[in-house]
Structures are given as C-alpha cells and as structure tokens.
Write an enzyme that holds these catalytic residues in place. Sequence first.
Site, PDB file in Angstrom:
ATOM      1  N   ASP A  34       0.918  -1.041  -0.243  1.00 33.66           N
ATOM      2  CA  ASP A  34      -0.054  -0.091  -0.091  1.00 33.66           C
ATOM      3  C   ASP A  34       0.818   1.225   0.055  1.00 33.66           C
ATOM      4  O   ASP A  34       1.152   1.567   1.051  1.00 33.66           O
ATOM      5  CB  ASP A  34      -1.010   0.108   1.311  1.00 33.66           C
ATOM      6  CG  ASP A  34      -1.784   1.134   1.356  1.00 33.66           C
ATOM      7  OD1 ASP A  34      -2.210   1.522   2.345  1.00 33.66           O
ATOM      8  OD2 ASP A  34      -2.044   2.041   0.233  1.00 33.66           O
ATOM      9  N   SER A 198      -1.254  15.844 -12.365  1.00 39.76           N
ATOM     10  CA  SER A 198      -1.298  15.391 -13.787  1.00 39.76           C
ATOM     11  C   SER A 198      -2.057  16.620 -14.375  1.00 39.76           C
ATOM     12  O   SER A 198      -2.807  17.506 -13.839  1.00 39.76           O
ATOM     13  CB  SER A 198      -2.645  14.308 -13.798  1.00 39.76           C
ATOM     14  OG  SER A 198      -2.855  14.241 -15.114  1.00 39.76           O
TER      15      SER A 198
HETATM   16  O1  LIG Z   1      -6.293   5.555   3.968  1.00 38.08           O
HETATM   17  C1  LIG Z   1      -5.967   5.746   2.940  1.00 38.08           C
HETATM   18  C2  LIG Z   1      -5.797   4.777   1.889  1.00 38.08           C
HETATM   19  C3  LIG Z   1      -6.821   3.781   2.098  1.00 38.08           C
HETATM   20  C4  LIG Z   1      -6.688   2.654   1.189  1.00 38.08           C
HETATM   21  C5  LIG Z   1      -5.223   2.059   1.178  1.00 38.08           C
HETATM   22  N1  LIG Z   1      -4.337   2.967   0.905  1.00 38.08           N
HETATM   23  C6  LIG Z   1      -4.558   4.202   2.152  1.00 38.08           C
HETATM   24  N2  LIG Z   1      -5.962   6.979   2.577  1.00 38.08           N
HETATM   25  C7  LIG Z   1      -5.426   7.368   1.387  1.00 38.08           C
HETATM   26  C8  LIG Z   1      -5.901   8.706   1.016  1.00 38.08           C
HETATM   27  C9  LIG Z   1      -5.885   9.774   1.890  1.00 38.08           C
HETATM   28  C10 LIG Z   1      -6.719   9.339   3.177  1.00 38.08           C
HETATM   29  C11 LIG Z   1      -6.124   8.036   3.868  1.00 38.08           C
END
Ligand SMILES: O=C([C@@H]1CCCNC1)N1CCCCC1
Length: 330
Positions: A34, A198
């Site tokens: 992630d 972008s």
């Molecule tokens: O929690 C997340 C994502 C959820 C799915 C997995 N990646 C992290 N965030 C990303 C966008 C801004 C808020 C926090």
Amino acid sequence: STGGAVATPEDHDVEYLTPVSIGTPEQILNLDIDTGSSDLWVFSSETSRSEVKGQTLYDPSNSSTAQKLEGYTWSISYGDGSSSAGEVYLDTVSIGALTVSSQAVEVAQKVSSEFTSDSNNDGLLGLGFGSLNTVQPNAQKTFFDNAMPALDSPVFTADLKAGIPGRYNFGYIDPNAYTGNITYVSVDDSQGFWDWTSPGYAIGSGSFENTTIKGIADTGTSLLLLPSSVVSAYYGKISGAKYDSTQAGYVLPCSPTPPDFAFGVGDDGAAIVLPGKYINYAPTGSSGTTCFGGIQGDSGIGFAIFGDVALKAAFVVFDGGSKTLGWASK
Ligand SMILES: O=C([C@@H]1CCCNC1)N1CCCCC1
C-alpha cells in the site's frame, strides 16, 4: 541488492496480494502492498480470535529472530473507515530476494470488520513516506526506507495488471515491463503520500482537457478517484450512466464498452490510457447489466487518488532517491 514478488489480484482487482516472508524459519503472509500508508502490520497470534476469519497469522514466538519492542504500540485508521491496532516486533522481512534484517512488524491485536471479512488479506505493507507511520513512542521505517541504502537503485516499481498477476520490484527497473519512455514527474511528500500533479485528461477520442489534477499514487485504493468536474464529464458521455445514491457512486450500463479515459503525465504530452473496460469495475447485480464505475469522485478527500484502476494501466516507478514518480504505458 534487488528483489520483488508477484502481485495477485483479488476479485474485480479490488486489491493485490503479495507473498512476504517474515521471521526465522520464514512465515509467509500475503500482504496488500500500500503506497498510501506507511505501516507494515499483520494478522498475528495476538489478534483477537473473533476478528480472524481464515487469515494466516504471524506468530513471533515461533521466530528465533523476533524481538519485541516493549511498550511500543500502533493504531491506524484508513480513509475507507477500516482500522487496526496492536504491538510491535522487529524481525527479518523479505520480498523475494530482498531482505531487511530488522524491520518493524506491527502485530494486530484488533482489526475492524473490513479486515476480518477479507479472508485472503493477511495485512498491509506500507510504502508511503515515513511521516505516516503510526508507531508510538517512536515512528518506524518502512520496508523500502530500510532497504533503500542497499538497493542497486533507490526505487521500487508497481506493475499491476487487470485480472492477472503483476509484480512489485525493488532496486531496478525492468526494461521489458513497459513500452515507450518513462515520464518522470515531481512528488510532493509533505503529506506523506506519493502526491503528484497530472495536467489533465481526455475522454475517448476527444480533445485533451488541460486541468490540474493533484493526487496520490495509491496501490491500496481500488478505484480512480477524481475531481467531480472530471467524473461528471466522463459519465456524461455514456447513455444510461448516472449517480446512484444507494450505491454511493456512478453506475453505468456494462454494455456497450464505455469510452477510454486518459490522464496526462508531464508537460510533453505523455498520457496513460485506461481502456474503457477498466471503468466497468464490477456488476452491481446478478444480471450483469449495470456496472459500478471504476472512476468515482474524490469529494471530501482533498486530492485525487490514482488507485488500482489507474495503476494497472501503467508501469510506475516510485523513486525514493529523487522523490519522483515515473509513468510508462505497457
Ligand atoms: O487511508 C487511506 C488509503 C486507504 C486505502 C489504502 N491506502 C490508504 N488514505 C489514502 C487517501 C487519503 C486518506 C488516507
């Protein structure tokens, strides 16, 4: 050094799971890599039994190299409302041939229902910037930050694919994994994300619309979340597409195939093209007539999210040395 491993999609490419080796002897868990977060956390022998449904558990007591960080804790909440929390060990972690000998492994003592019900997902491996790590009293480094000094090149790459396994590689760029040139763009790491801008988009064979779209490259988010103006322009081109408040998103007829969607990269006219079929994210019902859109709005987040629907159309270089993102078609 270099390394890497396969990234296997779950249903509808909702997430991609990668085998990661932890401890001695190795315990292999399938983790969701992630780039939108920076904790490496796993289902474990300490996870509340009622919150485990099929996941593989890391048991530090079965690892001769595990060392508990006494008094250290972690707790994370994700933008989709899911969460987890627990304690912290150091142990040996490998992704393919790449090994980090003293990686913070955050063992879950509790997880929210979204994780409990995701039976193939044994945890997350965050590759965002260190400022996002939630470990207290001292934040811990990501796998990439720990590995970087030893890597041949300070990079990792994401090569996610639609419906078939792709790969995450560390320390090198595979010239056979992409076509044309890689266009590099600057990254704003001030919020801890791989945040880039972008220059705009095009729909189908239409003209390019110059409009600044600032957003993050997030392998852990399933969809492509864009400003409402862009999303409305896209679905406005599709007969029968509409916002469905019950589904909390745009839905569209699964047939005919919707128009392609391209987003710009850099100021030399490069672009990544999403084939229209990527926008048919998943059928909403048993008939398969109506699909949930793979492009949705980013309202309330504050920036766009280039999630898997976008990333799987590209070969992406995450450059930790120059703090840039490289985008190529494939
Ligand atoms: O929690 C997340 C994502 C959820 C799915 C997995 N990646 C992290 N965030 C990303 C966008 C801004 C808020 C926090």
